[in-house]
Design an enzyme around this catalytic site. Structure first.
Site, PDB file in Angstrom:
ATOM      1  N   CYS A 165       0.814  -1.227   0.000  1.00 60.21           N
ATOM      2  CA  CYS A 165       0.000   0.000   0.000  1.00 60.21           C
ATOM      3  C   CYS A 165       0.845   1.274   0.000  1.00 60.21           C
ATOM      4  CB  CYS A 165      -0.985  -0.002   1.165  1.00 60.21           C
ATOM      5  SG  CYS A 165      -0.246  -0.124   2.807  1.00 60.21           S
ATOM      6  N   ASP A 363      -7.735   5.446  -1.827  1.00 57.73           N
ATOM      7  CA  ASP A 363      -7.390   4.244  -1.071  1.00 57.73           C
ATOM      8  C   ASP A 363      -6.787   3.180  -1.989  1.00 57.73           C
ATOM      9  OD1 ASP A 363      -7.200   2.188   0.702  1.00 57.73           O
ATOM     10  OD2 ASP A 363      -9.324   2.079   1.190  1.00 57.73           O
ATOM     11  N   HIS A 365      -6.171   0.096  -1.198  1.00 61.95           N
ATOM     12  CA  HIS A 365      -6.393  -1.236  -0.636  1.00 61.95           C
ATOM     13  C   HIS A 365      -7.414  -2.086  -1.370  1.00 61.95           C
ATOM     14  CE1 HIS A 365      -4.475   0.955   2.724  1.00 61.95           C
ATOM     15  NE2 HIS A 365      -3.927  -0.225   2.972  1.00 61.95           N
TER      16      HIS A 365
END
Length: 472
Positions: A165, A363, A365
């Site tokens: 990440c 994001d 993820h």
């Protein structure tokens, strides 16, 4: 959060407006609120809309294995996992985001509020401003976990899920710098094809194989001296140095990276402090250092080279010291802003904007299949590189270990950044994010010389260097 189809931004907003039309007559702000509610969502939607992300790729016909798989999926998509996500990234509740205050997104302000006493025309302008914000946000490059890419490392990883990440967040920041460089800050993703050649070129460079200049594979290799390895998580400082190293390798054309022909079209300046940043000291933005980097990048040319500045910081122990929060917010008002590599411990995100006390982020993820966009394919499907779902966490809950990015197109842009940074430092009451100076002392200059010798950092192999940075 799912991959967006083409034109998702345009299709969302009219639906939201029509669903709130009946309430708008009694409440002039209801349309604004509905618009916000349709876009700002919880991080949990990753699990709610994509439970299949956690399914196994290999099917087993054995009943016991099948039952075990179903059990794991129930755990991953159940309330326990949601509570874990809440602890890591925050709830991002819709009703906690204000529909009546301005938003700063990478140096651009969107005034989405309409005063209660304002006319309907002003309300329309506010709606249009919010639509413009969503168009801008969804035009930013979104890079996430990928699966099924070219194997890497001794363990032959074909996915960066659960460890990549920070790398993905940094790729997003650098991708924005490339977009700003080639296409300008005002560029928005077009709704029709064929796409701009430079836009496709940028996406191509972030493909997931060694043949793509800024891939996970090449970043891991360049960051090896700072403890970066496939399967291991790292912090912002090491990530910044990995980009610096990759830029230098590609620019000088070292033999082992000869096949990677692309290089960053700007110099990279990692702004650090005493002890070269990882062991303490407020970062110092030095004009002489920037001038030297510019000259080296342009091979002695007279023109000032474009520059990417990365400023790794540690602003507290367990959390950001509150005195720094107003300063962090103000950096998003700089026209040179590229946002922040940050998030919660162990869960990096790319923070692109602020509203009130909220940090708005992209994001990384979500797990998506690896794609390979050819540099000459102007009809390519680029939907997996864009997202119109705006997530947010409280600014005071971000990890104190972070890195701020800036892009300066020319000397005037750099001088303006220095001026704004100096003014920001004057508001800091003795605790600036970083300082600006014309030149470094002799000892500092020697440390800067050493920073360009990779052997100097052999002591940072493994995770020792990262641990020291995190614990500062």
């Amino acid at each position: 959060m799912t991959s967006l189809p083409e034109g998702a931004v345009d299709s969302k907003i009219p639906d939201s407006s029509s669903s709130a039309s009946n309430q708008a007559e009694s409440n002039p702000n209801s349309s604004n609120t509905s618009l916000f509610s349709s876009i700002f969502t919880s991080p949990f939607s990753i699990f709610e809309s994509n439970p299949s992300l956690f399914s196994t790729e290999k099917k087993d016909t054995k009943p016991r294995t099948h039952e075990w798989t179903k059990t794991i999926k129930r755990i991953m998509t159940g309330g326990a996992m949601r509570r874990i996500q809440e602890r890591i990234l925050g709830t991002g509740r819709i009703d906690t985001l204000s529909p009546s205050s301005e938003i700063w997104l990478l140096g651009v302000c969107y005034k989405v509020a309409a005063e209660e006493s304002s006319s309907s025309t002003t309300g329309d302008e506010a709606n249009n401003s919010f639509s413009a914000f969503i168009e801008d946000f969804s035009s930013r490059i979104w890079i996430t976990y990928r699966k099924g890419f070219e194997a890497m490392g001794e363990a032959r990883y074909t996915s960066d899920v659960n460890w990549g990440c920070m790398i993905r967040s940094s790729q997003m920041l650098v991708a924005q710098a490339l977009i700003f460089h080639y296409l300008g800050r005002s560029w928005r993703k077009p709704t029709e094809k064929p796409y701009n050649q430079n836009y496709i070129k940028v996406l191509h460079q972030f493909g997931d194989s060694e043949s793509h200049a800024f891939s996970v594979h090449n970043l891991v290799r360049s960051g090896k001296g700072y403890g970066l390895a496939a399967g291991s998580w790292l912090g912002p400082y090491a990530m910044c140095r990995a980009w610096e190293t990759l830029s230098r390798e590609n620019n000088v054309g070292e033999p082992e990276v000869e096949k990677r022909k692309e290089c960053l079209p700007f110099a990279v300046y990692v702004v650090s402090g005493d002890g070269d940043g990882e062991r303490g000291g407020a970062p110092v933005l030095c004009r002489d250092v920037a001038s030297r980097l510019s000259s080296e990048f342009s091979k002695g040319g007279a023109n000032w080279a474009p520059m990417l500045l990365l400023v790794p910081l540690v602003l507290g122990l367990d959390k950001v010291n509150p005195r720094y929060l107003p300063l962090l917010k103000e950096t998003f008002m700089f026209p040179q802003s590229l946002g922040i590599l940050g998030g919660k411990p162990g869960a990096s995100t790319y923070i692109v904007g602020v509203q009130d006390e909220k940090a708005l982020y992209l994001d990384p993820h979500e797990v998506q299949p690896a794609v390979d966009i050819e540099s000459d394919n102007l009809e390519a499907d680029t939907s997996s590189y864009h997202c119109s779902t705006v997530r947010h966490i409280p600014l005071d809950q971000i990890d104190p270990s972070l890195a701020i990015g800036f892009y300066c197109r020319d000397k005037d842009d750099f001088d303006d950044l220095c001026s704004r940074s100096s003014e920001l430092g004057e508001k800091a009451n003795g605790a600036p994010l970083f300082t600006v100076t014309d030149s470094l002392g002799a000892s500092s200059s020697n440390r800067f010389d050493d920073a360009f010798n990779l052997e100097q950092y052999s002591e940072c192999s493994g995770h020792a260097g990262e641990d020291e940075w995190q614990l500062l």
